[in-house]
Design a protein around this motif. Structure first.
Motif, PDB file in Angstrom:
ATOM      1  N   ILE A  27       2.782 -13.459 -20.030  1.00 47.03           N
ATOM      2  CA  ILE A  27       2.272 -14.361 -19.000  1.00 47.03           C
ATOM      3  C   ILE A  27       2.383 -15.801 -19.483  1.00 47.03           C
ATOM      4  O   ILE A  27       1.977 -16.119 -20.604  1.00 47.03           O
ATOM      5  N   ILE A  69       6.815 -23.684 -20.284  1.00 48.36           N
ATOM      6  CA  ILE A  69       6.806 -22.928 -19.042  1.00 48.36           C
ATOM      7  C   ILE A  69       7.363 -23.831 -17.951  1.00 48.36           C
ATOM      8  O   ILE A  69       6.787 -24.883 -17.663  1.00 48.36           O
ATOM      9  N   ASN A  70       8.496 -23.434 -17.393  1.00 50.44           N
ATOM     10  CA  ASN A  70       9.162 -24.240 -16.357  1.00 50.44           C
ATOM     11  C   ASN A  70       9.442 -25.664 -16.850  1.00 50.44           C
ATOM     12  O   ASN A  70       9.272 -26.641 -16.120  1.00 50.44           O
ATOM     13  N   ARG A  90      -1.625  -8.010 -12.781  1.00 48.56           N
ATOM     14  CA  ARG A  90      -1.098  -8.928 -11.765  1.00 48.56           C
ATOM     15  C   ARG A  90      -2.173  -9.295 -10.741  1.00 48.56           C
ATOM     16  O   ARG A  90      -2.259 -10.450 -10.303  1.00 48.56           O
ATOM     17  N   GLU A 134      -3.680 -13.094  -9.914  1.00 46.09           N
ATOM     18  CA  GLU A 134      -3.794 -13.716  -8.597  1.00 46.09           C
ATOM     19  C   GLU A 134      -5.194 -14.273  -8.372  1.00 46.09           C
ATOM     20  O   GLU A 134      -5.364 -15.366  -7.810  1.00 46.09           O
ATOM     21  N   ASN A 145      -5.558 -17.507 -10.416  1.00 45.90           N
ATOM     22  CA  ASN A 145      -4.859 -18.629  -9.783  1.00 45.90           C
ATOM     23  C   ASN A 145      -5.657 -19.192  -8.615  1.00 45.90           C
ATOM     24  O   ASN A 145      -5.577 -20.396  -8.318  1.00 45.90           O
ATOM     25  N   LYS A 188      -2.012 -22.470 -13.513  1.00 46.41           N
ATOM     26  CA  LYS A 188      -1.118 -21.543 -12.824  1.00 46.41           C
ATOM     27  C   LYS A 188      -0.594 -20.517 -13.815  1.00 46.41           C
ATOM     28  O   LYS A 188      -0.026 -20.864 -14.843  1.00 46.41           O
ATOM     29  N   LEU A 189      -0.793 -19.237 -13.493  1.00 49.98           N
ATOM     30  CA  LEU A 189      -0.304 -18.140 -14.312  1.00 49.98           C
ATOM     31  C   LEU A 189       0.907 -17.506 -13.643  1.00 49.98           C
ATOM     32  O   LEU A 189       0.911 -17.275 -12.427  1.00 49.98           O
ATOM     33  N   SER A 190       1.918 -17.235 -14.423  1.00 53.46           N
ATOM     34  CA  SER A 190       3.138 -16.597 -13.900  1.00 53.46           C
ATOM     35  C   SER A 190       3.646 -15.589 -14.924  1.00 53.46           C
ATOM     36  O   SER A 190       3.498 -15.779 -16.129  1.00 53.46           O
ATOM     37  N   VAL A 191       4.235 -14.516 -14.416  1.00 52.47           N
ATOM     38  CA  VAL A 191       4.773 -13.465 -15.277  1.00 52.47           C
ATOM     39  C   VAL A 191       6.166 -13.866 -15.735  1.00 52.47           C
ATOM     40  O   VAL A 191       7.045 -14.130 -14.916  1.00 52.47           O
ATOM     41  N   THR A 192       6.368 -13.916 -17.048  1.00 45.31           N
ATOM     42  CA  THR A 192       7.685 -14.223 -17.590  1.00 45.31           C
ATOM     43  C   THR A 192       8.465 -12.966 -17.967  1.00 45.31           C
ATOM     44  O   THR A 192       9.684 -12.997 -18.025  1.00 45.31           O
TER      45      THR A 192
END
Length: 253
Positions: A14, A146-147, A172, A176, A179, A186-190
């Motif tokens: 994450i 991240i990004n 997941r 959500e 977030n 902001k959390l995102s799955v890598t």
């Protein structure tokens, strides 16, 4: 070379990005976000990497310590001995027992600066006299982006025996909620290993359906009768299922 157990491999990676400095983002991830994910059923632990840890830096003056004949080890030992809470006993009151401790940890930079490291000719030598004490961060040994922006990475490990796909779905869902509830983050799955498992299962299902269809077409091509084809295609899976308990019982014995 090391022995590796596949169950110890993280199931979800994450990425955490937010409108905070690297120190604050790291502390927020460790103290709040990681703990929320650890409470998800099936999660064993969450490892945090990236960002920066806060450190109190004590930079000794080589010239002053040499002039006072003060070893660096002595300064380190004094800092370690003075920066701790000491238990001093307990008090019994009825059915309750209260544990007592003497708070001795440093609360601010001034407490560190006023620490007496030695006495020279009856005059106390304070740490501020031989060192500069400041609030800083650890040395940068790794970098997580991240990004394209500095961020923090979390690795989620599941408990032994738990279903990888179910645990990943629960993680997941918690992401959500985070977030929505935590502002500025902001959390995102890598990377998600459960995706490959779901793809493998979908591939097996597709192969079974395609193989079954080909068997039906081949049998019909030889028999030229839909009735006979249906009877044979129905009897084959029934006979296989009927033999499973016998095979299992024999293997058990």
């Amino acid at each position: 070379m090391f022995k590796f157990d596949s169950t110890q491999f993280p199931i979800v990676w994450i990425g955490v990005e937010g409108n905070y400095d690297p120190v604050t983002l790291r502390e927020l991830t460790e103290n709040e976000l990681a703990r929320r994910l650890e409470r998800v059923p099936g999660v064993a632990s969450v490892d945090v990497a990236g960002g920066l840890r806060r450190q109190i830096l004590v930079e000794l003056s080589k010239e002053k310590t040499t002039a006072l004949d003060l070893p660096v080890d002595r300064v380190l030992n004094i800092l370690s001995a003075e920066n701790q809470n000491i238990p001093i006993g307990e008090i019994d009151e009825g059915d309750l027992t209260y544990l007592l401790r003497s708070p001795g940890q440093f609360e601010n930079l001034e407490d560190i600066r006023k620490l007496v490291v030695m006495t020279k000719n009856g005059v106390p030598v304070y740490l501020r006299d031989i060192a500069e004490v400041r609030d800083g961060t650890e040395d940068v040994r790794s970098l997580v982006r991240i990004n394209g922006k500095p961020g923090v990475r979390m690795q989620v490990q599941k408990q032994s025996g738990e279903n990888t796909v179910q645990v990943a779905r629960a993680v997941r869902l918690e992401m959500e909620r985070i977030n929505r509830e935590v502002p500025g983050v902001k959390l995102s799955v890598t990377n998600d290993s459960s995706v490959y498992i779901e793809r493998s299962i979908a591939g097996v299902r597709e192969a079974v359906l395609l193989g079954s269809l080909l068997v039906i077409l081949i049998i019909f091509a030889f028999l030229r009768s839909w009735r006979s084809t249906i009877i044979i295609c129905t009897s084959i899976p029934v006979s296989i299922v009927g033999r499973l308990p016998c095979s299992i019982s024999r293997d058990t014995r």
